[in-house]
Design a protein around this motif. Structure first.
Motif, PDB file in Angstrom:
ATOM      1  N   ASN A 209       0.808  -1.230   0.000  1.00 56.21           N
ATOM      2  CA  ASN A 209       0.000   0.000   0.000  1.00 56.21           C
ATOM      3  C   ASN A 209       0.836   1.273   0.000  1.00 56.21           C
ATOM      4  OD1 ASN A 209      -2.411  -1.519   0.085  1.00 56.21           O
ATOM      5  ND2 ASN A 209      -2.249  -1.659   2.310  1.00 56.21           N
ATOM      6  N   GLN A 210       1.994   1.233  -0.601  1.00 53.99           N
ATOM      7  CA  GLN A 210       2.861   2.402  -0.626  1.00 53.99           C
ATOM      8  C   GLN A 210       2.575   3.268  -1.855  1.00 53.99           C
ATOM      9  OE1 GLN A 210       5.307   3.074   1.923  1.00 53.99           O
ATOM     10  NE2 GLN A 210       3.939   1.543   2.796  1.00 53.99           N
ATOM     11  N   GLU A 211       2.681   4.577  -1.666  1.00 45.52           N
ATOM     12  CA  GLU A 211       2.613   5.526  -2.778  1.00 45.52           C
ATOM     13  C   GLU A 211       3.667   6.593  -2.509  1.00 45.52           C
ATOM     14  OE1 GLU A 211      -0.435   8.432  -5.230  1.00 45.52           O
ATOM     15  OE2 GLU A 211      -1.248   6.996  -3.804  1.00 45.52           O
ATOM     16  N   SER A 212       4.553   6.780  -3.468  1.00 48.32           N
ATOM     17  CA  SER A 212       5.633   7.749  -3.280  1.00 48.32           C
ATOM     18  C   SER A 212       5.120   9.163  -3.520  1.00 48.32           C
ATOM     19  CB  SER A 212       6.789   7.454  -4.243  1.00 48.32           C
ATOM     20  OG  SER A 212       6.436   7.845  -5.556  1.00 48.32           O
ATOM     21  N   SER A 213       5.949  10.121  -3.173  1.00 44.70           N
ATOM     22  CA  SER A 213       5.583  11.521  -3.401  1.00 44.70           C
ATOM     23  C   SER A 213       5.476  11.831  -4.901  1.00 44.70           C
ATOM     24  CB  SER A 213       6.609  12.443  -2.740  1.00 44.70           C
ATOM     25  OG  SER A 213       7.894  12.197  -3.273  1.00 44.70           O
TER      26      SER A 213
ATOM     27  N   ASP B 112      -7.291  -7.232 -16.147  1.00 43.85           N
ATOM     28  CA  ASP B 112      -7.818  -7.354 -14.783  1.00 43.85           C
ATOM     29  C   ASP B 112      -7.001  -6.585 -13.745  1.00 43.85           C
ATOM     30  OD1 ASP B 112      -5.680  -9.131 -15.166  1.00 43.85           O
ATOM     31  OD2 ASP B 112      -6.346 -10.399 -13.518  1.00 43.85           O
ATOM     32  N   VAL B 113      -6.029  -5.790 -14.193  1.00 41.22           N
ATOM     33  CA  VAL B 113      -5.191  -5.019 -13.279  1.00 41.22           C
ATOM     34  C   VAL B 113      -5.582  -3.546 -13.368  1.00 41.22           C
ATOM     35  CG1 VAL B 113      -2.837  -4.374 -12.666  1.00 41.22           C
ATOM     36  CG2 VAL B 113      -3.285  -6.647 -13.575  1.00 41.22           C
ATOM     37  N   SER B 114      -5.894  -2.966 -12.222  1.00 43.28           N
ATOM     38  CA  SER B 114      -6.212  -1.539 -12.166  1.00 43.28           C
ATOM     39  C   SER B 114      -5.128  -0.834 -11.358  1.00 43.28           C
ATOM     40  CB  SER B 114      -7.569  -1.330 -11.496  1.00 43.28           C
ATOM     41  OG  SER B 114      -7.493  -1.680 -10.128  1.00 43.28           O
ATOM     42  N   LEU B 115      -5.096   0.491 -11.454  1.00 38.53           N
ATOM     43  CA  LEU B 115      -4.106   1.239 -10.678  1.00 38.53           C
ATOM     44  C   LEU B 115      -4.343   1.065  -9.178  1.00 38.53           C
ATOM     45  CD1 LEU B 115      -3.658   4.533 -12.710  1.00 38.53           C
ATOM     46  CD2 LEU B 115      -2.216   2.505 -12.685  1.00 38.53           C
ATOM     47  N   GLU B 116      -5.615   0.960  -8.777  1.00 40.15           N
ATOM     48  CA  GLU B 116      -5.916   0.761  -7.355  1.00 40.15           C
ATOM     49  C   GLU B 116      -5.411  -0.607  -6.886  1.00 40.15           C
ATOM     50  OE1 GLU B 116      -6.803   2.078  -3.759  1.00 40.15           O
ATOM     51  OE2 GLU B 116      -6.909   3.272  -5.574  1.00 40.15           O
TER      52      GLU B 116
ATOM     53  N   LYS C 129      -0.423  -8.325  -7.806  1.00 40.03           N
ATOM     54  CA  LYS C 129      -0.613  -7.584  -9.076  1.00 40.03           C
ATOM     55  C   LYS C 129       0.571  -6.659  -9.324  1.00 40.03           C
ATOM     56  CE  LYS C 129      -4.748  -9.145 -10.013  1.00 40.03           C
ATOM     57  NZ  LYS C 129      -4.916 -10.138 -11.035  1.00 40.03           N
ATOM     58  N   ASN C 130       1.052  -6.028  -8.271  1.00 38.44           N
ATOM     59  CA  ASN C 130       2.183  -5.119  -8.399  1.00 38.44           C
ATOM     60  C   ASN C 130       3.430  -5.873  -8.853  1.00 38.44           C
ATOM     61  OD1 ASN C 130       4.558  -3.426  -7.203  1.00 38.44           O
ATOM     62  ND2 ASN C 130       2.782  -2.047  -7.292  1.00 38.44           N
ATOM     63  N   ILE C 131       3.671  -7.029  -8.253  1.00 38.21           N
ATOM     64  CA  ILE C 131       4.830  -7.836  -8.627  1.00 38.21           C
ATOM     65  C   ILE C 131       4.666  -8.374 -10.049  1.00 38.21           C
ATOM     66  CG2 ILE C 131       6.124  -9.951  -8.055  1.00 38.21           C
ATOM     67  CD1 ILE C 131       5.415  -9.286  -5.064  1.00 38.21           C
ATOM     68  N   GLN C 132       3.454  -8.686 -10.439  1.00 37.73           N
ATOM     69  CA  GLN C 132       3.192  -9.136 -11.807  1.00 37.73           C
ATOM     70  C   GLN C 132       3.588  -8.050 -12.813  1.00 37.73           C
ATOM     71  OE1 GLN C 132      -0.990  -9.677 -12.717  1.00 37.73           O
ATOM     72  NE2 GLN C 132      -0.528 -11.019 -14.448  1.00 37.73           N
ATOM     73  N   ILE C 133       3.125  -6.826 -12.578  1.00 38.59           N
ATOM     74  CA  ILE C 133       3.437  -5.710 -13.480  1.00 38.59           C
ATOM     75  C   ILE C 133       4.927  -5.378 -13.417  1.00 38.59           C
ATOM     76  CG2 ILE C 133       3.026  -3.252 -13.920  1.00 38.59           C
ATOM     77  CD1 ILE C 133       0.630  -4.966 -14.633  1.00 38.59           C
ATOM     78  N   GLY C 134       5.469  -5.286 -12.204  1.00 40.22           N
ATOM     79  CA  GLY C 134       6.883  -4.955 -12.049  1.00 40.22           C
ATOM     80  C   GLY C 134       7.805  -5.978 -12.682  1.00 40.22           C
ATOM     81  N   SER C 135       7.468  -7.251 -12.561  1.00 37.28           N
ATOM     82  CA  SER C 135       8.293  -8.311 -13.160  1.00 37.28           C
ATOM     83  C   SER C 135       8.238  -8.261 -14.684  1.00 37.28           C
ATOM     84  CB  SER C 135       7.832  -9.682 -12.665  1.00 37.28           C
ATOM     85  OG  SER C 135       8.041  -9.797 -11.287  1.00 37.28           O
TER      86      SER C 135
ATOM     87  N   VAL D 161       4.441  -2.226  -3.830  1.00 31.59           N
ATOM     88  CA  VAL D 161       5.716  -2.730  -3.318  1.00 31.59           C
ATOM     89  C   VAL D 161       6.888  -2.528  -4.275  1.00 31.59           C
ATOM     90  CG1 VAL D 161       4.748  -4.416  -1.695  1.00 31.59           C
ATOM     91  CG2 VAL D 161       5.250  -5.116  -4.033  1.00 31.59           C
ATOM     92  N   MET D 162       6.606  -2.489  -5.577  1.00 32.97           N
ATOM     93  CA  MET D 162       7.676  -2.270  -6.552  1.00 32.97           C
ATOM     94  C   MET D 162       7.720  -0.825  -7.052  1.00 32.97           C
ATOM     95  SD  MET D 162       8.042  -5.843  -8.667  1.00 32.97           S
ATOM     96  CE  MET D 162       9.650  -5.424  -9.317  1.00 32.97           C
ATOM     97  N   GLN D 163       6.866   0.030  -6.484  1.00 37.12           N
ATOM     98  CA  GLN D 163       6.861   1.463  -6.804  1.00 37.12           C
ATOM     99  C   GLN D 163       6.821   1.716  -8.317  1.00 37.12           C
ATOM    100  OE1 GLN D 163       7.033   4.356  -4.180  1.00 37.12           O
ATOM    101  NE2 GLN D 163       5.727   2.600  -3.828  1.00 37.12           N
ATOM    102  N   ILE D 164       5.730   1.301  -8.920  1.00 32.78           N
ATOM    103  CA  ILE D 164       5.546   1.444 -10.361  1.00 32.78           C
ATOM    104  C   ILE D 164       4.784   2.732 -10.639  1.00 32.78           C
ATOM    105  CG2 ILE D 164       4.554   0.379 -12.416  1.00 32.78           C
ATOM    106  CD1 ILE D 164       4.829  -2.318 -10.807  1.00 32.78           C
ATOM    107  N   MET D 165       5.304   3.510 -11.564  1.00 30.71           N
ATOM    108  CA  MET D 165       4.628   4.749 -11.957  1.00 30.71           C
ATOM    109  C   MET D 165       3.351   4.398 -12.720  1.00 30.71           C
ATOM    110  SD  MET D 165       6.309   7.218 -10.682  1.00 30.71           S
ATOM    111  CE  MET D 165       5.710   8.666 -11.519  1.00 30.71           C
ATOM    112  N   PRO D 166       2.267   5.160 -12.526  1.00 34.89           N
ATOM    113  CA  PRO D 166       1.000   4.870 -13.198  1.00 34.89           C
ATOM    114  C   PRO D 166       1.109   4.780 -14.724  1.00 34.89           C
ATOM    115  CG  PRO D 166       0.627   6.413 -11.430  1.00 34.89           C
ATOM    116  CD  PRO D 166       2.123   6.239 -11.544  1.00 34.89           C
ATOM    117  N   ASP D 167       1.865   5.676 -15.344  1.00 34.63           N
ATOM    118  CA  ASP D 167       2.013   5.614 -16.806  1.00 34.63           C
ATOM    119  C   ASP D 167       2.721   4.336 -17.248  1.00 34.63           C
ATOM    120  OD1 ASP D 167       0.694   8.005 -17.148  1.00 34.63           O
ATOM    121  OD2 ASP D 167       2.530   9.202 -17.379  1.00 34.63           O
ATOM    122  N   THR D 168       3.730   3.931 -16.494  1.00 32.40           N
ATOM    123  CA  THR D 168       4.428   2.673 -16.797  1.00 32.40           C
ATOM    124  C   THR D 168       3.473   1.503 -16.637  1.00 32.40           C
ATOM    125  OG1 THR D 168       6.524   3.607 -16.047  1.00 32.40           O
ATOM    126  CG2 THR D 168       6.387   1.209 -16.161  1.00 32.40           C
TER     127      THR D 168
END
Length: 187
Positions: A67-71, A96-100, A108-114, A77-84
């Motif tokens: 549940n992290q969001e950077s400034s 099936d993956v949303s920004l939320e 889902k975050n690890i799936q996108i980050g990987s 967990v992998m700190q992925i930018m929304p555009d990426t």
């Protein structure tokens, strides 16, 4: 006086023995934990990348905190930018993956980050250090540094990376990557 010297020598030998046992055992894993092992293992295998690299990036990005969001707006967990994330979702066909869900669901975050890491490995022809830098600064910047000769893409010359944040990031991820490989042997 001799008796005191003997005690010092024995104490030094005992402490050396304890330190040796400590560093040659699994105790060090307490300082280098890996969380989300199943998710990391699965998505790294699907994308044919090293799970230790995924774990090292997560460790540096968020220390496994969900549940992290950077400034700057990076999510999860992998700190992925929304555009990426949007780009990966469209390229990888993951409707099936949303920004939320990217922020709240580590899987889902690890799936996108990987998937994104795999694309960086492809762009940088497997150069792990350039991949780490690109994950932080973006592939366009890293390609320009390498092309212009500002940096050659190696860890040994990471001091030449023009951005201090990326230079430090590369060194930290490389450190955790090496520690994980040494400690865990298998993932």
């Amino acid at each position: 006086m001799k008796w005191l010297r003997k005690k010092r020598v024995l104490l030094l030998l005992f402490l050396s023995f304890i330190v040796l046992i400590f560093f040659n055992s699994k105790w060090l894993m307490l300082f280098y934990p890996i969380y989300y092992k199943d998710e990391i293992r699965h998505h790294a295998a699907v994308n044919h990348i090293d799970p230790f690299m995924v774990a090292a990036i997560i460790r540096v990005e968020t220390n496994y905190k969900a549940n992290q969001e950077s400034s700057k707006g990076a999510l999860g967990v992998m700190q992925i930018m929304p555009d990426t994330a949007k780009w990966v979702i469209s390229k990888a066909g993951l409707p099936d993956v949303s920004l939320e869900s990217l922020k709240q669901e580590p899987d889902k975050n690890i799936q996108i980050g990987s998937w994104y890491l795999k694309s960086l490995y492809d762009q940088f022809e497997g150069n792990e250090i350039a991949v780490i830098a690109a994950y932080n600064a973006g592939p366009t910047k890293v390609k320009s540094w390498i092309k212009s000769g500002k940096w050659d893409g190696r860890l040994e010359t990471s001091k030449d990376i023009p951005f201090g944040e990326t230079r430090h990031y590369v060194q930290r991820v490389a450190h955790y990557y090496e520690q994980y490989q040494d400690l865990y042997k298998e993932f």
